[in-house]
Write an enzyme that holds these catalytic residues in place. Structure first.
Site, PDB file in Angstrom:
ATOM      1  N   ASP A  37       0.866  -1.173   0.000  1.00  0.00           N
ATOM      2  CA  ASP A  37       0.000   0.000   0.000  1.00  0.00           C
ATOM      3  C   ASP A  37       0.914   1.237   0.000  1.00  0.00           C
ATOM      4  O   ASP A  37       2.122   1.125   0.250  1.00  0.00           O
ATOM      5  CB  ASP A  37      -0.863  -0.079   1.270  1.00  0.00           C
ATOM      6  CG  ASP A  37      -1.513   1.226   1.627  1.00  0.00           C
ATOM      7  OD1 ASP A  37      -2.158   1.813   0.743  1.00  0.00           O
ATOM      8  OD2 ASP A  37      -1.363   1.677   2.793  1.00  0.00           O
ATOM      9  N   PHE A  38       0.370   2.418  -0.273  1.00  0.00           N
ATOM     10  CA  PHE A  38       1.220   3.619  -0.309  1.00  0.00           C
ATOM     11  C   PHE A  38       1.106   4.430   0.990  1.00  0.00           C
ATOM     12  O   PHE A  38       1.984   4.389   1.825  1.00  0.00           O
ATOM     13  CB  PHE A  38       0.873   4.476  -1.538  1.00  0.00           C
ATOM     14  CG  PHE A  38       1.796   5.645  -1.705  1.00  0.00           C
ATOM     15  CD1 PHE A  38       3.072   5.465  -2.222  1.00  0.00           C
ATOM     16  CD2 PHE A  38       1.425   6.927  -1.324  1.00  0.00           C
ATOM     17  CE1 PHE A  38       3.957   6.534  -2.351  1.00  0.00           C
ATOM     18  CE2 PHE A  38       2.297   8.004  -1.454  1.00  0.00           C
ATOM     19  CZ  PHE A  38       3.559   7.800  -1.975  1.00  0.00           C
ATOM     20  N   ASP A  39      -0.038   5.123   1.197  1.00  0.00           N
ATOM     21  CA  ASP A  39      -0.169   6.028   2.359  1.00  0.00           C
ATOM     22  C   ASP A  39      -0.191   5.230   3.661  1.00  0.00           C
ATOM     23  O   ASP A  39      -0.980   4.301   3.825  1.00  0.00           O
ATOM     24  CB  ASP A  39      -1.460   6.840   2.253  1.00  0.00           C
ATOM     25  CG  ASP A  39      -1.420   7.831   1.115  1.00  0.00           C
ATOM     26  OD1 ASP A  39      -1.060   8.991   1.330  1.00  0.00           O
ATOM     27  OD2 ASP A  39      -1.736   7.417  -0.029  1.00  0.00           O
ATOM     28  N   ASP A 207      -1.798  -0.722   5.870  1.00  0.00           N
ATOM     29  CA  ASP A 207      -2.069  -0.183   7.214  1.00  0.00           C
ATOM     30  C   ASP A 207      -3.534   0.083   7.495  1.00  0.00           C
ATOM     31  O   ASP A 207      -3.887   0.427   8.625  1.00  0.00           O
ATOM     32  CB  ASP A 207      -1.323   1.150   7.412  1.00  0.00           C
ATOM     33  CG  ASP A 207      -1.938   2.267   6.577  1.00  0.00           C
ATOM     34  OD1 ASP A 207      -2.079   2.065   5.356  1.00  0.00           O
ATOM     35  OD2 ASP A 207      -2.309   3.307   7.152  1.00  0.00           O
TER      36      ASP A 207
HETATM   37 MG   LIG Z   1      -2.715   3.070   3.626  1.00  0.00          MG
END
Ligand SMILES: [Mg+2]
Length: 281
Positions: A37-39, A207
């Site tokens: 995932d990124f953020d 996350d």
């Molecule tokens: Mg995220």
């Protein structure tokens, strides 16, 4: 092989110690697929969603990891948005809008339902401090990380989004997103990649609530699902305690790569337990 503890949380084993480290070693020894995932995973969470960026160290480590293993990023951001933030890192695949945009051919203009939702949301939420509406090709995200009273902001947002027709609600960390009811999930995106590349083991690191679909993804080979952040119920099987530990994971993956494949890396670049700056959230 990992299914026995699914659904439990709290004391998930840490990915970089003991059995987690052993599972990483097994992953590195075979045909692996890595997906992130990124953020909140590759990039720290920040108050302004549009200001999220990869740290310099993460960028260097990820670029090296992406030369050693097939790597993918699956983000809730629009694909062109996350592509710009990743820059020239050579990924095997990049999926935006939670998997609805798997390649460049995907539609970039907002769908008509998305346009009408965004108009309604903007009209009703105008003037609510700290609340921002982001329009994407496949959905509308309403961010409230900067709201002083997050509970009140969340209630105001929910009172509108729950009236939208043919919409599916994705409730993440300080963001409520609406997507068309039949939109793919991150789990669909990861499953498609697993079918395409047939890895022996897939690592997925995320996350947020929307990553739970990926943690439960099905496909060829084993799955090593890792959740970043504070304990909460999850389908992940391993944990990283905070976002900066993702650098330690990337470093471990470089160390575990077969020696012939491994480019030189400064050994003091990042070790588990090293002091990291705290993420913005
Ligand atoms: Mg995220």
């Amino acid at each position: 092989m990992y299914d026995a503890r699914r659904g439990q949380d709290r004391r998930l084993p840490h990915l970089l110690r003991g059995e987690g480290r052993a599972a990483l070693g097994a992953l590195a020894a075979g045909r692996a697929l890595l997906a992130f995932d990124f953020d909140g995973t590759l990039a720290p969470l920040v108050d302004r969603h549009d200001r999220a960026r990869l740290g310099a160290r993460t960028r260097r480590l990820l670029a090296t990891v992406a030369r050693l293993y097939p790597c993918a990023v699956i983000s809730g951001r629009a694909r062109h948005d996350v592509a710009r933030r990743l820059g020239r890192i050579s990924l095997l695949a990049l999926a935006g809008s939670h998997g609805a945009e798997m390649d460049d051919r995907a539609q970039r203009m907002p769908r008509s339902s998305v346009r009408s939702w965004s108009l309604r949301l903007r009209r009703h939420l105008r003037g609510l401090p700290g609340v921002g509406v982001e329009v994407k090709p496949h959905g509308v995200a309403v961010h409230y990380r900067r709201a002083e009273d997050k509970g009140a902001a969340e209630l105001a947002i929910l009172s509108i989004v729950t009236t939208l027709e043919d919409a599916r609600l994705l409730h993440g960390s300080n963001v409520v997103e609406v997507v068309p009811i039949a939109s793919p999930t991150k789990g669909d995106a990861l499953a498609a990649l697993r079918v395409r590349f047939e890895p022996r083991v897939t690592l997925y690191v995320g996350d947020d609530v929307t990553d739970e679909d990926a943690f439960r993804s099905r496909g060829p080979g084993g799955l090593l699902p890792v959740r970043v952040g504070r304990p909460r119920p999850t389908a992940a099987l391993f944990r990283l305690d905070e976002q900066p530990e993702v650098d330690s994971l990337l470093f471990a993956l470089i160390e575990l790569a077969r020696p012939d494949d491994r480019p030189p890396v400064h050994t003091d670049e990042c070790r588990e337990g090293a002091t990291h700056e705290q993420p913005g959230d």
